[in-house]
Design a protein around this motif. Structure first.
Motif, PDB file in Angstrom:
ATOM      1  N   GLY A 170      19.825   5.337  -4.830  1.00  0.00           N
ATOM      2  CA  GLY A 170      20.146   3.996  -5.327  1.00  0.00           C
ATOM      3  C   GLY A 170      19.326   2.960  -4.590  1.00  0.00           C
ATOM      4  N   ARG A 171      19.497   1.669  -4.949  1.00  0.00           N
ATOM      5  CA  ARG A 171      18.724   0.587  -4.317  1.00  0.00           C
ATOM      6  C   ARG A 171      18.939   0.527  -2.807  1.00  0.00           C
ATOM      7  NH1 ARG A 171      17.283  -4.569  -7.546  1.00  0.00           N
ATOM      8  NH2 ARG A 171      16.949  -5.441  -5.491  1.00  0.00           N
ATOM      9  N   TRP A 172      20.216   0.556  -2.408  1.00  0.00           N
ATOM     10  CA  TRP A 172      20.557   0.412  -0.999  1.00  0.00           C
ATOM     11  C   TRP A 172      20.064   1.619  -0.198  1.00  0.00           C
ATOM     12  CZ3 TRP A 172      21.107  -2.406   2.882  1.00  0.00           C
ATOM     13  CH2 TRP A 172      21.771  -1.980   4.041  1.00  0.00           C
ATOM     14  N   ALA A 173      20.284   2.831  -0.787  1.00  0.00           N
ATOM     15  CA  ALA A 173      19.847   4.042  -0.100  1.00  0.00           C
ATOM     16  C   ALA A 173      18.328   4.039   0.033  1.00  0.00           C
ATOM     17  CB  ALA A 173      20.312   5.278  -0.860  1.00  0.00           C
ATOM     18  N   THR A 174      17.632   3.581  -1.012  1.00  0.00           N
ATOM     19  CA  THR A 174      16.165   3.523  -0.939  1.00  0.00           C
ATOM     20  C   THR A 174      15.729   2.598   0.181  1.00  0.00           C
ATOM     21  OG1 THR A 174      16.141   3.744  -3.336  1.00  0.00           O
ATOM     22  CG2 THR A 174      14.075   3.116  -2.287  1.00  0.00           C
ATOM     23  N   PHE A 175      16.411   1.425   0.282  1.00  0.00           N
ATOM     24  CA  PHE A 175      16.039   0.479   1.324  1.00  0.00           C
ATOM     25  C   PHE A 175      16.290   1.080   2.706  1.00  0.00           C
ATOM     26  CE2 PHE A 175      17.364  -2.791   4.357  1.00  0.00           C
ATOM     27  CZ  PHE A 175      16.168  -3.491   4.450  1.00  0.00           C
ATOM     28  N   ARG A 176      17.509   1.662   2.852  1.00  0.00           N
ATOM     29  CA  ARG A 176      17.928   2.106   4.182  1.00  0.00           C
ATOM     30  C   ARG A 176      17.165   3.356   4.628  1.00  0.00           C
ATOM     31  NH1 ARG A 176      22.180   4.835   6.462  1.00  0.00           N
ATOM     32  NH2 ARG A 176      22.696   5.684   4.430  1.00  0.00           N
ATOM     33  N   ARG A 177      16.922   4.263   3.685  1.00  0.00           N
ATOM     34  CA  ARG A 177      16.332   5.538   4.081  1.00  0.00           C
ATOM     35  C   ARG A 177      14.816   5.559   3.953  1.00  0.00           C
ATOM     36  NH1 ARG A 177      20.632   9.371   3.771  1.00  0.00           N
ATOM     37  NH2 ARG A 177      19.155  10.861   4.678  1.00  0.00           N
ATOM     38  N   VAL A 178      14.247   4.674   3.109  1.00  0.00           N
ATOM     39  CA  VAL A 178      12.798   4.726   2.884  1.00  0.00           C
ATOM     40  C   VAL A 178      12.096   3.432   3.338  1.00  0.00           C
ATOM     41  CG1 VAL A 178      10.968   5.076   1.187  1.00  0.00           C
ATOM     42  CG2 VAL A 178      13.157   6.270   0.928  1.00  0.00           C
ATOM     43  N   THR A 179      12.426   2.315   2.671  1.00  0.00           N
ATOM     44  CA  THR A 179      11.694   1.071   2.942  1.00  0.00           C
ATOM     45  C   THR A 179      11.809   0.645   4.406  1.00  0.00           C
ATOM     46  OG1 THR A 179      12.434   0.452   0.738  1.00  0.00           O
ATOM     47  CG2 THR A 179      11.256  -1.220   1.986  1.00  0.00           C
TER      48      THR A 179
ATOM     49  N   THR B 161       0.807  -1.219   0.000  1.00  0.00           N
ATOM     50  CA  THR B 161       0.000   0.000   0.000  1.00  0.00           C
ATOM     51  C   THR B 161       0.840   1.268   0.000  1.00  0.00           C
ATOM     52  OG1 THR B 161      -0.143  -0.214   2.387  1.00  0.00           O
ATOM     53  CG2 THR B 161      -2.004  -1.044   1.105  1.00  0.00           C
ATOM     54  N   ARG B 162       1.838   1.344   0.938  1.00  0.00           N
ATOM     55  CA  ARG B 162       2.589   2.598   1.046  1.00  0.00           C
ATOM     56  C   ARG B 162       3.921   2.538   0.315  1.00  0.00           C
ATOM     57  NH1 ARG B 162       3.213   3.503   7.372  1.00  0.00           N
ATOM     58  NH2 ARG B 162       1.357   2.362   8.057  1.00  0.00           N
ATOM     59  N   GLY B 163       4.520   1.373   0.268  1.00  0.00           N
ATOM     60  CA  GLY B 163       5.910   1.233  -0.148  1.00  0.00           C
ATOM     61  C   GLY B 163       6.195   1.675  -1.567  1.00  0.00           C
ATOM     62  N   ALA B 164       5.357   1.211  -2.488  1.00  0.00           N
ATOM     63  CA  ALA B 164       5.670   1.421  -3.895  1.00  0.00           C
ATOM     64  C   ALA B 164       5.840   2.896  -4.237  1.00  0.00           C
ATOM     65  CB  ALA B 164       4.579   0.783  -4.750  1.00  0.00           C
ATOM     66  N   GLN B 165       4.859   3.724  -3.794  1.00  0.00           N
ATOM     67  CA  GLN B 165       4.935   5.146  -4.166  1.00  0.00           C
ATOM     68  C   GLN B 165       6.170   5.813  -3.578  1.00  0.00           C
ATOM     69  OE1 GLN B 165       1.514   5.013  -2.109  1.00  0.00           O
ATOM     70  NE2 GLN B 165       0.102   5.727  -3.713  1.00  0.00           N
ATOM     71  N   LEU B 166       6.419   5.541  -2.266  1.00  0.00           N
ATOM     72  CA  LEU B 166       7.559   6.168  -1.609  1.00  0.00           C
ATOM     73  C   LEU B 166       8.860   5.775  -2.282  1.00  0.00           C
ATOM     74  CD1 LEU B 166       6.569   5.845   2.138  1.00  0.00           C
ATOM     75  CD2 LEU B 166       6.864   7.965   0.851  1.00  0.00           C
TER      76      LEU B 166
END
Lengths: 284, 362
Positions: free
Chosen positions: A188-197, A173-178
Motif C-alpha cells: 500500500g501507499r504507507w507500506a511503500t513509503f515506510r519500507r521502500v521510499t 532516478t531510483r525511487g520511481a522503479q522501486l
C-alpha cells in the motif's frame, strides 16, 4: 598512471597543500613554536585549553545544535521529496520554491532568523497582535538562548534545500522503479513509503546530512548573531580567543582550531563511510 | 580602520579622501581591521619576515597600542614632529596619556570621546544618574537592563569599578594587583546582586554595542550605552534610535579617552601616512569631524591655539539638545588607567560572570 588519474592527483594536491601548510603552522603554534607570543616549545597552551570547561561546553553546544539542525533538515527534505514528487505544475513549483534558500549566505539567513524569531521579531509581534500573548516579550526566548533553538531552526531552514535537491534527484532516478515494484507486489501507499521510499532516501541522504552537520558546526556568522554568550559556540570562542586583550592568550586559538579541524576530519571520514553504506545497499 | 560605523566611513571616504588627493596627490585607500586584528596581522607579517607591509596608517588606542609597543611593531617616533601637533591640547590628561601610556611620538591623537548611557526620555522620564540609583532602577525594572560583551560593556564595568572604589584615582599610577583584586571583587558583588534583574536574568549578553542599540531601539531594554557621548545625536539623525533618545553621564564619573593614529613598522609609505595624519589634525578636518551631522567626534585641538576664525566656528558648533552639555562632560570625565586593568577585568567577567550560572540558580 592514466591521464585521468594524473589530473586527479594534481587537483587533490592543489586542494590539500594549503590545508597541510595551515595545519602545520597551527600545530606548531599550538605548542608555542610559531605565531603570537611564541616562546619556544611548551605544552602550556594545550594544558590551558583542555583544562577550560568553557571549551568543552562550547564543543558540546556546537556539535549538538549542528546535529539537531541537520536532522531537522533531513526530516524536512524527506517530507518535501515524498509529498511533492509528481509532475504537476503545483509539485514542480513547490520543488522549485523549496530550493530558493540555497544561495542565501549564512549571515543573511542568521539575520533573517533574528528578524523572525527574535524577542521583538515578526513572530513575537504577530502573536502579540493576535492576542495570544499580552506583550511580545512574554514569548519564550529562542534567540541568544542557551539551547540554541533559534540557531538550530535557522540552520535547519538553511540546509533543507541542500538536502532536498539530493532527495529530489534520488527519487527521480531510483525511487520511481522501486516504488513501482513494491506496488506491483501489493504494497500500500504507507507500506511503500515506510519500507521502500524512506530507507532509500535516508541512506542516500546520509552523506549529505553529515556534511550539513559539519557546515553548521563550522559556520561563524550564524552563531555569533543567534548563539548565546554561555555556552559560547565553538567558532565564536575561537574568534574571541584570537582577539583576546591578553596577547598571551591569543595563542590558545590555535589549539581550538586544531580541535575544530579534528571535528571536520571525523565528519569527512563519516561522509565517506556513509557513501559506501549507501552504495553497498544499492548494489545488493 | 574599524569600518563598523557608516558615518565614520563616510567622513573618511567622502570628505578626507578627496581632499588629501587634491591637496597632496595622496590616494587614501581604507581597509577594514581593528585593534586585535591589526596586532595579529603585524605579528604574522613580522614572523614571515615581510619588510614591506600593506598598511600605512592604523587607528588604535589603549591595549592595541600597548601590545604594538611591546612587540616593537610601530614606526616612530614621528607624531610630535607634525606641524599641526602644535595645536593639540597637550595639557589635557585625556589626550596626553593613552591609558596612562606616553604616546612618545608613536601615535598622533585623532579624537576624544566620553562614555554615556543612552535612554529614551519618553519611556524613562527620570533616569538614574549614579551607579547606586541605577542599581535601584534595575531592581525596580527587572529584565530591562544589560550591557554588551565588547569594549563598550567593558567601559561600563570599568566605570563601575572606579565608582565603587571611590574614584579612578585609586587605580592611577600603573597596575597594582592588590588594588585590582579589591576593585574586581566589588564589581563581582554588585553584579551578583543585580544580574538576576538584568535582561534574560544575566544568562546571556548581547554580542556588541550595535546589538544592544538594536535591542534598545526595539524596546527590548531601556538603556543602551556608547563610548562616544555624541553617538545618540548621530544615531537619531540616521533614524537608528528614536527621536526621544538622550545621553547621560553618571555623576560618579564617566570614562573619557582619546583615539590615535599610528604607523606600522613595515608601512610601505610612512611619509604619506604622516601627511594624512597631519591633515586629520588640521582645524578644518577636526571641525568637520566634530559636526553632529558628520561623526560628532570630539576634537583633540586646544581651541585657544587656533586662529580666531576657527575658534569662532568651533564655539558655534550647534549643540544638539540630545547631547550632554560640554561643562557636564568636562566635570565628570575620568581618564583611563593602565590597560592591564581592562585585560584582567574582561577576563574575570568572562569566566566568573558570563560563564557562571546566574547566582539565584546556583
Amino acid at each position: 598512471m592514466t591521464r585521468d588519474a594524473r589530473a586527479g592527483m594534481v587537483a587533490a594536491t592543489v586542494i590539500i597543500v594549503p590545508v597541510v601548510v595551515g595545519l602545520l603552522y597551527t600545530a606548531s603554534a599550538s605548542v608555542g613554536l610559531t605565531g603570537l607570543d611564541a616562546h619556544g616549545l611548551s605544552t602550556a597552551r594545550l594544558a590551558r585549553v583542555s583544562a577550560d570547561s568553557q571549551v568543552w561546553r562550547a564543543i558540546a553546544w556546537t556539535l549538538s545544535t549542528a546535529t539537531a539542525g541537520a536532522l531537522l533538515a533531513l526530516t524536512a527534505a524527506v517530507t518535501l521529496a515524498s509529498v511533492v514528487r509528481g509532475t504537476s505544475i503545483g509539485d514542480r513549483a513547490a520543488r522549485w520554491l523549496a530550493i530558493v534558500p540555497l544561495p542565501i549566505p549564512h549571515v543573511v539567513a542568521a539575520s533573517l532568523g533574528l528578524l523572525v524569531l527574535g524577542e521583538s521579531g515578526l513572530l513575537a509581534r504577530w502573536t502579540a497582535a493576535a492576542g495570544w500573548v499580552s506583550i511580545a516579550r512574554h514569548l519564550p526566548a529562542i534567540t541568544l538562548d542557551p539551547w540554541g533553538i533559534g540557531f538550530t531552526l535557522t540552520m535547519a531552514w538553511k540546509e533543507t534545500p541542500f538536502l532536498a535537491i539530493v532527495a529530489f534527484a534520488v527519487l527521480a532516478t531510483r525511487g520511481a522503479q522501486l516504488d513501482e515494484v513494491a506496488r506491483t507486489l501489493g504494497a500500500g501507499r504507507w507500506a511503500t513509503f515506510r519500507r521502500v521510499t524512506l530507507p532509500v532516501l535516508v541512506r542516500a541522504l546520509a552523506p549529505a546530512t553529515i556534511a550539513a552537520t559539519v557546515f553548521i558546526a563550522g559556520s561563524f556568522e550564524a552563531p555569533i548573531i543567534l548563539g548565546p554568550s554561555d555556552p559560547l559556540p565553538l567558532p565564536v570562542l575561537i574568534w574571541e580567543r584570537y582577539g583576546d586583550l591578553d596577547l598571551a592568550r591569543r595563542g590558545d586559538a590555535y589549539v581550538l582550531i586544531l580541535i575544530a579541524f579534528a571535528i571536520g576530519i571525523v565528519g569527512a571520514a563519516a561522509v565517506s563511510w556513509a557513501r559506501r553504506w549507501d552504495l553497498d545497499a544499492e548494489t545488493r | 580602520m574599524w569600518r563598523g560605523d557608516p558615518s565614520i566611513n563616510r567622513y573618511v571616504d567622502e570628505w578626507v579622501a578627496p581632499r588629501v588627493r587634491e591637496q597632496y596627490g595622496i590616494t587614501l585607500n581604507t581597509v577594514p581591521g581593528e585593534g586585535a586584528e591589526l596586532v595579529n596581522d603585524l605579528v604574522v607579517q613580522r614572523d614571515a619576515g615581510r619588510a614591506r607591509g600593506t598598511v600605512d596608517l592604523i587607528w588604535i588606542n589603549g591595549e592595541a597600542f600597548a601590545n604594538l609597543r611591546r612587540e616593537h611593531l610601530l614606526y616612530g617616533p614621528w607624531a610630535s614632529r607634525l606641524p599641526a601637533a602644535a595645536l593639540v591640547d597637550s595639557a589635557s590628561p585625556i589626550i596626553a596619556r593613552d591609558f596612562e601610556q606616553r604616546p612618545d611620538g608613536y601615535e598622533s591623537p585623532w579624537g576624544t570621546v566620553e562614555f554615556a548611557l543612552i535612554y529614551d526620555s519618553a519611556r524613562t522620564p527620570s533616569p538614574p544618574r549614579s551607579y547606586a540609583a541605577l542599581a535601584d532602577w534595575i531592581r525596580a525594572h527587572p529584565g530591562r537592563f544589560t550591557h554588551d560583551q565588547g569594549f563598550t560593556g567593558l567601559t561600563f564595568l570599568k566605570g563601575l569599578m572606579y565608582a565603587r572604589a571611590g574614584g579612578v584615582a585609586r587605580f592611577a599610577g600603573g597596575f597594582d594587583s592588590t588594588r585590582y583584586a579589591v576593585g574586581r571583587d566589588s564589581v563581582l558583588a554588585w553584579l551578583a546582586r543585580l544580574t538576576p534583574s538584568f535582561w534574560r536574568e544575566g544568562r546571556t549578553y548581547p554580542r556588541d554595542v550595535a546589538e544592544l542599540e538594536r535591542m534598545f531601539a526595539n524596546g527590548e531594554v531601556d538603556f543602551a550605552m556608547s563610548n562616544n557621548e555624541n553617538d545618540v545625536v548621530t544615531k537619531v539623525r540616521q533614524g537608528i534610535l528614536p527621536a526621544t533618545a538622550r545621553a547621560l553621564v553618571l555623576r560618579d564619573g564617566s570614562i573619557a579617552n582619546a583615539h590615535y593614529l599610528a604607523i606600522p613598522y613595515n608601512a610601505p609609505n610612512p611619509a604619506g601616512a604622516m601627511v594624512v595624519a597631519d591633515f586629520l589634525l588640521s582645524p578644518a578636518a577636526q571641525y568637520e569631524k566634530q559636526r553632529p551631522e558628520v561623526w560628532a567626534d570630539g576634537t583633540v585641538l586646544d581651541r585657544t591655539r587656533l586662529p580666531i576664525e576657527w575658534q569662532r566656528r568651533f564655539a558655534e558648533l550647534a549643540r544638539d539638545p540630545r547631547a550632554v552639555p560640554d561643562d557636564t562632560l568636562r566635570r565628570y570625565a575620568e581618564p583611563e588607567v593602565d590597560p592591564e586593568y581592562s585585560v584582567r577585568l574582561l577576563d574575570d567577567w568572562r569566566t566568573r560572570v558570563r560563564a557562571a550560572p546566574a547566582p539565584h540558580t546556583r
